[in-house]
Every structure is written in structure tokens, then in C-alpha cells.
Design a protein around this motif. Structure first.
Motif, mmCIF file in Angstrom:
data_model
loop_
_atom_site.group_PDB
_atom_site.id
_atom_site.type_symbol
_atom_site.label_atom_id
_atom_site.label_comp_id
_atom_site.label_asym_id
_atom_site.label_seq_id
_atom_site.Cartn_x
_atom_site.Cartn_y
_atom_site.Cartn_z
ATOM 1 N N UNK A 137 15.362 54.557 -8.947
ATOM 2 C CA UNK A 137 14.519 53.708 -9.180
ATOM 3 C C UNK A 137 13.124 53.790 -8.581
ATOM 4 N N UNK A 138 13.297 53.580 -7.189
ATOM 5 C CA UNK A 138 11.996 53.606 -6.239
ATOM 6 C C UNK A 138 11.292 54.699 -6.403
ATOM 7 N N UNK A 139 12.148 55.947 -6.502
ATOM 8 C CA UNK A 139 11.461 57.215 -6.670
ATOM 9 C C UNK A 139 10.831 57.319 -7.955
ATOM 10 N N UNK A 140 11.364 56.964 -8.868
ATOM 11 C CA UNK A 140 10.866 57.035 -10.199
ATOM 12 C C UNK A 140 9.600 56.260 -10.499
ATOM 13 N N UNK A 141 9.400 55.156 -9.890
ATOM 14 C CA UNK A 141 8.449 54.272 -9.840
ATOM 15 C C UNK A 141 6.897 54.849 -9.372
ATOM 16 N N UNK A 142 7.442 55.576 -8.066
ATOM 17 C CA UNK A 142 6.530 56.203 -7.205
ATOM 18 C C UNK A 142 6.048 57.378 -8.108
ATOM 19 N N UNK A 143 6.870 58.175 -8.620
ATOM 20 C CA UNK A 143 6.421 59.478 -9.206
ATOM 21 C C UNK A 143 5.518 59.037 -10.435
ATOM 22 N N UNK A 144 6.051 58.040 -11.315
ATOM 23 C CA UNK A 144 5.491 57.682 -12.516
ATOM 24 C C UNK A 144 3.864 57.079 -12.138
ATOM 25 N N UNK A 145 3.860 56.736 -11.059
ATOM 26 C CA UNK A 145 2.321 56.005 -10.658
ATOM 27 C C UNK A 145 1.615 57.330 -10.286
ATOM 28 N N UNK A 146 2.031 57.826 -9.632
ATOM 29 C CA UNK A 146 1.340 59.537 -9.177
ATOM 30 C C UNK A 146 0.939 60.522 -10.540
ATOM 31 N N UNK A 147 1.973 60.485 -11.299
ATOM 32 C CA UNK A 147 1.722 61.318 -12.472
ATOM 33 C C UNK A 147 0.854 60.854 -13.310
ATOM 34 N N UNK A 148 0.719 59.603 -13.540
ATOM 35 C CA UNK A 148 -0.348 59.032 -14.533
ATOM 36 C C UNK A 148 -1.504 58.572 -13.691
ATOM 37 N N UNK A 149 -1.557 58.446 -12.649
ATOM 38 C CA UNK A 149 -2.941 58.173 -11.899
ATOM 39 C C UNK A 149 -3.808 59.440 -11.723
ATOM 40 N N UNK A 150 -3.262 60.567 -11.627
ATOM 41 C CA UNK A 150 -4.095 61.874 -11.505
ATOM 42 C C UNK A 150 -4.822 61.858 -12.601
ATOM 43 N N UNK A 151 -4.212 62.165 -13.771
ATOM 44 C CA UNK A 151 -5.001 62.447 -15.193
ATOM 45 C C UNK A 151 -5.904 61.244 -15.339
ATOM 46 N N UNK A 152 -5.338 60.190 -15.077
ATOM 47 C CA UNK A 152 -6.089 58.981 -15.564
ATOM 48 C C UNK A 152 -7.459 58.727 -14.698
ATOM 49 N N UNK A 153 -7.545 58.886 -13.387
ATOM 50 C CA UNK A 153 -8.805 58.795 -12.619
ATOM 51 C C UNK A 153 -9.323 60.293 -12.143
ATOM 52 N N UNK A 154 -8.543 61.395 -12.179
ATOM 53 C CA UNK A 154 -9.250 62.478 -11.987
ATOM 54 C C UNK A 154 -8.910 63.590 -13.000
#
Length: 271
Positions: A137-154
């Protein structure tokens, strides 16, 4: 890519890497005392024994391939910009999703001893599963944040096309929801594999694919676009999670049932 061989070069490179990987694994087996280069024809009973284990696993893997192929099919029908955005997000999803596989491997490595071994302890198995799901669950939240932040901001890392970027932003939420549950899901499915509950895994995965086959055309026909395809992926991932969780928490499941003979693979004598 720089040599100008295009997609054919990529295919040849993939083939060569597979051959090299196979040779390295065979060489590792030889060093452990096995003769991996010996070719022998298995008996009919041995084939049945292998199929009893490999069959459900193949069904599970093929079900995933079918569902992801359906996603690509419907995304392709939506136009060039849409399929370009889909390919970008799908690659990000695949790259991040595979990081949860060590949890599945951990379950498959340690659960059999706790479920079937000499020092069998179902309470310890349940405790291990709880730890794996929590980490997932913790890893999933971290991966979800990373995976969506990159295409969102960069987004320009992937493409300068404004239309493709617009399509990328449409699927950030479903991508996060799908990735957030993936590590926990694979840890549950790894536990089911370790417990040899193969029939349930194959049936549940087939049911999830059937769900996708029914839902994807409806979402596409109603004009939900690429976001609809990705919300179907969310449903696919969460359905896998809840089905596996319900099975493991069931009184008749491998972590609670005292009679595990129905989960054990049948012993077949080699002729």
C-alpha cells in the motif's frame, strides 16, 4: 535506434537478449549440478503434472495480455494523439508496476514453508501477508505519485505536442488509482500462488478479463475516450485485489483452512 534499423532492429535486439538470458540461466543451473542441456521426452503423467501447475498460470498471464491488448485496441481507434498519450502512460504504468513484483516473489518464497512446511504456522503466514500488503500500500501510493507527477509537471520529457499533453492529463487520476493498488494486489496473488490455489487465480483473472471485454466497448461507445479505458483498468486492478483478498480471508482459504489437501498438487509417479 541510432543505427537506423527501426522496429526490426528492436525486435532483433529483444531476441538476442532473450537468447543470452536463457543461456545464462542454463549455465547457472549447470553450475548447481544440473545438466540443463539434456533433452528428454516427458511421460504422459509428467505432462499432466506440469500442466496442473502451469496451466492456470498460463491462463493468468494470457488474461493480462488480452486485457492490455484490448486497452491498446480501443485507444488506437481514438486517434493518433490519443494513442500516443496512451502509450506514454502505459509505459510509465508498466515501469512502475513491475516494482511491486518483489512482494509477489517474497510471498512465493516464504509462504510455502509457513503453509505446508514442517514448521507450518498459519498465524505467521497471515502476519507476513499483512506486512506485505502494508508495504504494498505504501509503495503503491509512492509509485502512483511519481508516475503521475512526472507527466503532470514535466510532460515535455515525453512530447512537445499540446494535444498529446492534454490527453496525458486526462488519465492521471485513473493511472494513480490503478498503480496505487498494484503492489498489494501482486502480493495477494503471490500468496495464492504459494498456497497452490491455482484454480481460483485462473478463474478470477478470467472473470476480470470478461469484465473488461464487456465494459471497454460500452465506455468507448458512450464517448468516455481514453479516460474511460483507464478507468476500466482501474476496475480491473481493484477487482483483482478484492477477489484475492476475499479468497485469502475466507474461512476456507489457504491461510485459515486446516484441510489443505485440496490445494496440494497431486503427486504423480514418473513412469
Amino acid at each position: 535506434m541510432h543505427l537506423g534499423y527501426g522496429i526490426a532492429g528492436a525486435a532483433w535486439a529483444t531476441m538476442v537478449s532473450q537468447v543470452v538470458a536463457a543461456y545464462m540461466m542454463i549455465d547457472a543451473l549447470n553450475k548447481k549440478g544440473y545438466n540443463a542441456f539434456v533433452i528428454s521426452i516427458p511421460s504422459f503423467n509428467e505432462l499432466l503434472s506440469v500442466l496442473a501447475i502451469a496451466g492456470p498460470v498460463v491462463v493468468t498471464l494470457m488474461s493480462k495480455v488480452v486485457f492490455y491488448s484490448l486497452l491498446i485496441y480501443f485507444a488506437t481507434s481514438m486517434g493518433t494523439h490519443t494513442v500516443a498519450a496512451h502509450q506514454v502512460m502505459l509505459q510509465i504504468f508498466a515501469m512502475c508496476g513491475v516494482l511491486g513484483e518483489p512482494l509477489s516473489q517474497t510471498a512465493q518464497s516464504f509462504m510455502p514453508e509457513l503453509i505446508y512446511g514442517v514448521n507450518r504456522s498459519l498465524p505467521k503466514a497471515r502476519m507476513l501477508l499483512k506486512s506485505l500488503v502494508t508495504i504494498g500500500a505504501a509503495l503503491g501510493l509512492l509509485l502512483g505519485i511519481i508516475a503521475t507527477s512526472v507527466p503532470c509537471f514535466f510532460p515535455n520529457i515525453f512530447t512537445p505536442d499540446i494535444k498529446v499533453i492534454h490527453e496525458l492529463h486526462k488519465v492521471l487520476l485513473p493511472c494513480f488509482l490503478a498503480l496505487a493498488i498494484t503492489p498489494s494486489t501482486v502480493s495477494l496473488e503471490g500468496t495464492l500462488l504459494a498456497g497452490r490455489d491455482l484454480r481460483f487465480i485462473s478463474l478470477s483473472m478470467s472473470g476480470c478479463v470478461a469484465f473488461g471485454v464487456l465494459v471497454l466497448p460500452l465506455l468507448s461507445a458512450r464517448g468516455f475516450g481514453l479516460a474511460g479505458c483507464w478507468f476500466a483498468l482501474v476496475g480491473f486492478q481493484w477487482a483483482r485485489f478484492f477477489l484475492a483478498l476475499q479468497r485469502l480471508l475466507s474461512p476456507n482459504g489457504i491461510l485459515y483452512s486446516k484441510d489443505l489437501t485440496r490445494f496440494e498438487a497431486k503427486k504423480v509417479r514418473a513412469s
